[in-house]
Design an enzyme around this catalytic site. Sequence first.
Site, mmCIF file in Angstrom:
data_model
loop_
_atom_site.group_PDB
_atom_site.id
_atom_site.type_symbol
_atom_site.label_atom_id
_atom_site.label_comp_id
_atom_site.label_asym_id
_atom_site.label_seq_id
_atom_site.Cartn_x
_atom_site.Cartn_y
_atom_site.Cartn_z
ATOM 1 N N LYS A 144 0.866 -1.225 0.234
ATOM 2 C CA LYS A 144 -0.433 0.016 -0.512
ATOM 3 C C LYS A 144 1.009 1.366 0.114
ATOM 4 O O LYS A 144 0.509 1.933 -0.706
ATOM 5 C CB LYS A 144 -0.608 0.502 1.057
ATOM 6 N N GLN A 180 -4.022 -1.102 9.243
ATOM 7 C CA GLN A 180 -4.395 -2.758 8.518
ATOM 8 C C GLN A 180 -5.019 -3.692 9.638
ATOM 9 O O GLN A 180 -4.351 -4.114 11.357
ATOM 10 C CB GLN A 180 -2.583 -3.302 8.660
ATOM 11 N N ASP A 198 -10.347 3.483 4.708
ATOM 12 C CA ASP A 198 -11.631 1.548 4.420
ATOM 13 C C ASP A 198 -13.003 1.870 4.582
ATOM 14 O O ASP A 198 -13.665 1.031 3.706
ATOM 15 C CB ASP A 198 -11.110 1.072 5.324
#
Length: 320
Positions: free
Chosen positions: A73, A117, A140
Amino acid sequence: MTSLPHEAASMTDIIACSGAAAKVIDGKAAAAAVDAAVAEGVRQITPTLGRIPCLAVVLVGQNPASALYVRNKIRRAEAVGMRSVQHRLSADVNQKTIIDLIRQLNTDAGVDGILVQLPLPAGLDGARVVQSLDPTKDVDGLTSRNAGALVLGAAGIRPCTPSGCVFLARRTLGDLTGKSVVVIGRSILVGKPATLLFLAENCTVTLTHSRTGDLPRICRQADIVVAAVGRPGLVKGSWIKPGALVIDVGINRIDSKDGQSRLVGDVDFESAIETAGFITPAPGGVGPMTIAMLLVNTVAAASHRAGLDVPDPVAAVLPR
Ligand code: NAD
């Protein structure tokens, strides 16, 4: 061989497989097209923003898969011209320390997107940590506010992996109106939002899960099957309607006969490729698109917060 039903599905995104029925969708090529549009968006907004858009990533613990995802990422964010900051915390950190860090990132004017994460190490409450994110920086799309906006069809940040699935479906099939979609798996991260996102494309969606009866029969009726289960090779070719699009979200590590381990999806690729019209490989399908959508969300978050016109990289790649 099924013909390409939509001109948007460029041949560069399809890996021809001689002898097999399905065309294999190249998720890396599709993601590269989105990344290029994101990079253009970053170039456009940086002068007005007066700084480079920034993604902050929080990694807790030593899980090797999580560390690899975070590295990818960050690498991709920097490749499109964004700044990234990484916060690594040890697995024995307490919940309050993580939430304090997130509050600090929430109020940091130089940070546009925050990614935690998941999963967090055992003993930490991932759901509570996610809810501490400022929804305008929740790239997200997992906070209650963004999940609620998805249900209402209101503006908000959409979850990355299911957005990547819809993108691949639209790039391959064009307008999805009227398509029947079967989503396997009802997780908050993938299955539920995928259901709502395909519904927003005017599809007729069936959401299935571990307690669904006769899953093969339900799948055989679908124009599009999205497998997000975490069970290697669960979906067989005999479950697929001839010519259907199969999107394999699963990432499962299995032991090979040679003693090495390898990654496979939730779809039994060898049998499904014989029946499907189009299929995503795993890895190399949905995974690269997940990161592309994270970058789309970050540039959109930076633009929104600064009150700028949001460059839409997806619209640039997928004209309506
Ligand atoms: P999850 O464990 O949260 O949910 C799995 C779902 O599958 C559950 O809703 C369960 O009901 C359903 N299920 C389990 N067994 C089933 C069965 N036999 N038949 C039908 N349904 C069944 O998992 P998740 O977070 O949604 O992830 C699913 C898979 O996708 C995993 O392999 C994960 O690694 C992968 N994943 C990939 C990406 C990516 O970027 N490619 C992103 C997220 C998740």
